[in-house]
Design a protein around this motif. Structure first.
Motif, mmCIF file in Angstrom:
data_model
loop_
_atom_site.group_PDB
_atom_site.id
_atom_site.type_symbol
_atom_site.label_atom_id
_atom_site.label_comp_id
_atom_site.label_asym_id
_atom_site.label_seq_id
_atom_site.Cartn_x
_atom_site.Cartn_y
_atom_site.Cartn_z
ATOM 1 N N GLY A 89 0.808 -1.209 0.000
ATOM 2 C CA GLY A 89 0.000 0.000 0.000
ATOM 3 C C GLY A 89 0.843 1.261 0.000
ATOM 4 O O GLY A 89 0.519 2.241 -0.671
ATOM 5 N N ARG A 118 2.239 1.836 -3.461
ATOM 6 C CA ARG A 118 1.220 2.326 -4.386
ATOM 7 C C ARG A 118 0.923 3.786 -4.122
ATOM 8 O O ARG A 118 0.747 4.569 -5.059
ATOM 9 C CB ARG A 118 -0.051 1.479 -4.238
ATOM 10 C CG ARG A 118 -0.945 1.495 -5.465
ATOM 11 C CD ARG A 118 -0.158 1.097 -6.689
ATOM 12 N NE ARG A 118 -1.016 0.733 -7.794
ATOM 13 C CZ ARG A 118 -0.670 0.821 -9.050
ATOM 14 N NH1 ARG A 118 0.523 1.275 -9.375
ATOM 15 N NH2 ARG A 118 -1.477 0.452 -10.014
ATOM 16 N N GLU A 160 -5.960 -0.239 -12.794
ATOM 17 C CA GLU A 160 -5.994 -1.288 -11.773
ATOM 18 C C GLU A 160 -5.153 -0.877 -10.552
ATOM 19 O O GLU A 160 -4.167 -1.545 -10.194
ATOM 20 C CB GLU A 160 -5.475 -2.616 -12.336
ATOM 21 C CG GLU A 160 -6.231 -3.116 -13.552
ATOM 22 C CD GLU A 160 -7.509 -3.871 -13.208
ATOM 23 O OE1 GLU A 160 -7.855 -3.935 -12.013
ATOM 24 O OE2 GLU A 160 -8.154 -4.379 -14.132
ATOM 25 N N THR A 201 -5.340 -1.072 -7.365
ATOM 26 C CA THR A 201 -5.175 -1.908 -6.172
ATOM 27 C C THR A 201 -4.937 -3.372 -6.503
ATOM 28 O O THR A 201 -5.069 -4.231 -5.622
ATOM 29 C CB THR A 201 -6.417 -1.797 -5.254
ATOM 30 O OG1 THR A 201 -7.568 -2.294 -5.956
ATOM 31 C CG2 THR A 201 -6.657 -0.356 -4.844
ATOM 32 N N LEU A 208 -2.970 -5.939 -4.049
ATOM 33 C CA LEU A 208 -2.780 -5.398 -2.705
ATOM 34 C C LEU A 208 -3.620 -6.160 -1.692
ATOM 35 O O LEU A 208 -4.691 -6.693 -2.011
ATOM 36 C CB LEU A 208 -3.164 -3.916 -2.661
ATOM 37 C CG LEU A 208 -2.304 -2.952 -3.455
ATOM 38 C CD1 LEU A 208 -2.765 -1.513 -3.224
ATOM 39 C CD2 LEU A 208 -0.832 -3.084 -3.080
ATOM 40 N N PRO A 218 -5.995 -6.222 1.877
ATOM 41 C CA PRO A 218 -7.116 -5.338 2.229
ATOM 42 C C PRO A 218 -6.687 -3.994 2.797
ATOM 43 O O PRO A 218 -7.267 -2.956 2.458
ATOM 44 C CB PRO A 218 -7.894 -6.163 3.264
ATOM 45 C CG PRO A 218 -7.603 -7.580 2.898
ATOM 46 C CD PRO A 218 -6.177 -7.581 2.414
ATOM 47 N N ARG A 246 -5.403 -1.785 -0.011
ATOM 48 C CA ARG A 246 -6.495 -1.291 -0.849
ATOM 49 C C ARG A 246 -7.169 -0.084 -0.200
ATOM 50 O O ARG A 246 -7.451 0.910 -0.857
ATOM 51 C CB ARG A 246 -7.539 -2.394 -1.078
ATOM 52 C CG ARG A 246 -7.057 -3.546 -1.929
ATOM 53 C CD ARG A 246 -8.188 -4.531 -2.161
ATOM 54 N NE ARG A 246 -9.189 -3.978 -3.061
ATOM 55 C CZ ARG A 246 -10.427 -4.431 -3.159
ATOM 56 N NH1 ARG A 246 -10.828 -5.418 -2.392
ATOM 57 N NH2 ARG A 246 -11.257 -3.893 -4.014
ATOM 58 N N TRP A 272 -7.539 3.668 -1.689
ATOM 59 C CA TRP A 272 -8.866 4.269 -1.849
ATOM 60 C C TRP A 272 -8.899 5.664 -1.228
ATOM 61 O O TRP A 272 -9.425 6.605 -1.813
ATOM 62 C CB TRP A 272 -9.923 3.386 -1.192
ATOM 63 C CG TRP A 272 -10.251 2.148 -1.959
ATOM 64 C CD1 TRP A 272 -9.732 1.748 -3.167
ATOM 65 C CD2 TRP A 272 -11.161 1.116 -1.566
ATOM 66 N NE1 TRP A 272 -10.255 0.542 -3.540
ATOM 67 C CE2 TRP A 272 -11.133 0.127 -2.593
ATOM 68 C CE3 TRP A 272 -11.982 0.922 -0.461
ATOM 69 C CZ2 TRP A 272 -11.916 -1.022 -2.524
ATOM 70 C CZ3 TRP A 272 -12.760 -0.219 -0.395
ATOM 71 C CH2 TRP A 272 -12.723 -1.176 -1.411
ATOM 72 N N THR A 290 -10.846 -0.852 -13.188
ATOM 73 C CA THR A 290 -10.879 -1.835 -12.118
ATOM 74 C C THR A 290 -11.761 -3.008 -12.518
ATOM 75 O O THR A 290 -12.659 -2.874 -13.347
ATOM 76 C CB THR A 290 -11.392 -1.211 -10.802
ATOM 77 O OG1 THR A 290 -11.337 -2.191 -9.761
ATOM 78 C CG2 THR A 290 -12.824 -0.716 -10.944
ATOM 79 N N TYR A 349 -12.827 -4.765 -9.746
ATOM 80 C CA TYR A 349 -13.421 -4.975 -8.431
ATOM 81 C C TYR A 349 -14.699 -4.152 -8.298
ATOM 82 O O TYR A 349 -14.667 -2.920 -8.362
ATOM 83 C CB TYR A 349 -12.437 -4.577 -7.328
ATOM 84 C CG TYR A 349 -11.136 -5.342 -7.361
ATOM 85 C CD1 TYR A 349 -11.125 -6.742 -7.379
ATOM 86 C CD2 TYR A 349 -9.920 -4.681 -7.375
ATOM 87 C CE1 TYR A 349 -9.935 -7.449 -7.408
ATOM 88 C CE2 TYR A 349 -8.719 -5.376 -7.405
ATOM 89 C CZ TYR A 349 -8.737 -6.759 -7.422
ATOM 90 O OH TYR A 349 -7.558 -7.457 -7.461
ATOM 91 N N GLU A 365 -14.701 -1.659 -5.392
ATOM 92 C CA GLU A 365 -13.823 -0.511 -5.607
ATOM 93 C C GLU A 365 -14.546 0.582 -6.391
ATOM 94 O O GLU A 365 -14.496 1.761 -6.029
ATOM 95 C CB GLU A 365 -12.571 -0.951 -6.359
ATOM 96 C CG GLU A 365 -11.536 0.142 -6.551
ATOM 97 C CD GLU A 365 -10.169 -0.448 -6.822
ATOM 98 O OE1 GLU A 365 -9.488 -0.797 -5.836
ATOM 99 O OE2 GLU A 365 -9.797 -0.575 -7.998
ATOM 100 N N GLU A 419 -15.497 -5.548 6.174
ATOM 101 C CA GLU A 419 -14.723 -4.301 6.200
ATOM 102 C C GLU A 419 -14.828 -3.633 7.567
ATOM 103 O O GLU A 419 -13.850 -3.098 8.088
ATOM 104 C CB GLU A 419 -15.217 -3.348 5.107
ATOM 105 C CG GLU A 419 -14.420 -2.056 5.053
ATOM 106 C CD GLU A 419 -14.864 -1.134 3.937
ATOM 107 O OE1 GLU A 419 -14.500 0.051 3.978
ATOM 108 O OE2 GLU A 419 -15.575 -1.604 3.027
#
Length: 278
Positions: free
Chosen positions: A147, A150, A169, A171, A174, A176, A179, A183, A200, A202, A205, A249
């Motif tokens: 993370g 990134r 793309e 994340t 990566l 959790p 990510r 975000w 993405t 996801y 996401e 989450e």
């Protein structure tokens, strides 16, 4: 380096794509793609692997020529005024393009010097603070988590303050926690006026980040709208009483805590008593 002004920089969308087509021999990757992106928003191009998302980004960033159709970025045609487009954008690919031998600060200073910007040290320090990397500024990037790398990669993309940034793309691969860190960085970008186009695969996401979502399938945009508009494509939801349970989450954030805040991690809230316990 100053960003060139587009003739229609104030009015109209910052990205305008119409009838975009691209084929590789017999494989038709894009079959007439159309969409626009408003200035200062987050636009998600959602699709499975092989849908053509990266091909769209490569055309918009002048790395690839379309077979047909037109595309304008920041008011400039990507085919006719490629140099102006490149000065208006920054591209962050699927893999972090950072030098692991250098420290985080040295990476940023290097990019600022390559862009011939004044005060590269101050630029680096400001971006490190903006992406919560100040404490790790002097460490080699090889010691960074996924993370953190990134976030540094995105910070490097913002050297020179480009008005438009493409995140392909962002994340992928990566964990959790990584990510969630990315975000938050993307949301902060849009909050400060940068136009973001991200690709993405996801669903969560796109739901978390995007103002508008376009679904690219088999080379075509099949739906395009806000999350609320896309949800209206399905039958209305039935209203039922359901006791809300924490999501994964919620549990993750409660256990790990806010990665950008100092101090102890948050504690999980106690579960509500059942009807029998009341």
């Amino acid at each position: 380096m100053s960003t060139p002004l587009a003739t229609d920089q104030v009015q109209g969308p910052v990205i305008h794509v119409q009838g975009l087509e691209k084929s590789y021999k017999e494989l038709r990757v894009l079959r007439g793609v159309d969409f626009t992106v408003a200035r200062g928003g987050i636009f998600a191009l959602l699709g499975s692997n092989g849908a053509g998302k990266t091909t769209v980004v490569k055309i918009l960033s002048t790395l690839l020529k379309a077979d047909a159709g037109t595309a304008r970025v920041n008011g400039f045609d990507v085919a006719a005024r490629a140099a102006d487009v490149r000065e208006s954008i920054s591209l962050t690919g699927q893999f972090a393009a950072v030098d692991e031998i250098l420290s985080g600060r040295e990476n940023l200073v290097l990019i600022a010097r390559l862009r011939h910007l004044k005060n590269p040290g101050k630029i680096a320090d400001d971006l490190l603070a903006r992406f919560a990397l100040t404490d790790a500024a002097g460490r080699k990037v090889s010691t960074y988590s996924g993370g953190m790398r990134r976030r540094l990669d995105i910070a490097m993309s913002l050297v020179g303050n480009p008005p438009v940034i493409f995140l392909d793309e962002p994340t992928a691969g990566l964990d959790p926690q990584g990510r969630i860190e990315v975000w938050q960085a993307v949301k902060e970008l849009a909050g400060q006026g940068t136009t973001v186009l991200l690709t993405t695969q996801y669903l969560d996401e796109a739901e978390q980040l995007a103002d508008r979502i376009a679904i690219l399938h088999q080379g075509r945009i099949i739906v395009n709208g806000t999350l609320a508009e896309l949800k209206q494509l399905l039958p209305p939801a039935k209203v039922e009483y359901v006791e809300k349970q924490p999501t994964l989450e919620d549990v993750f954030l409660a256990v790990v805590g806010d990665t950008h805040a100092e101090g102890p991690a948050m504690t999980a809230a106690p579960a509500r008593p059942s009807e029998e316990q009341r």
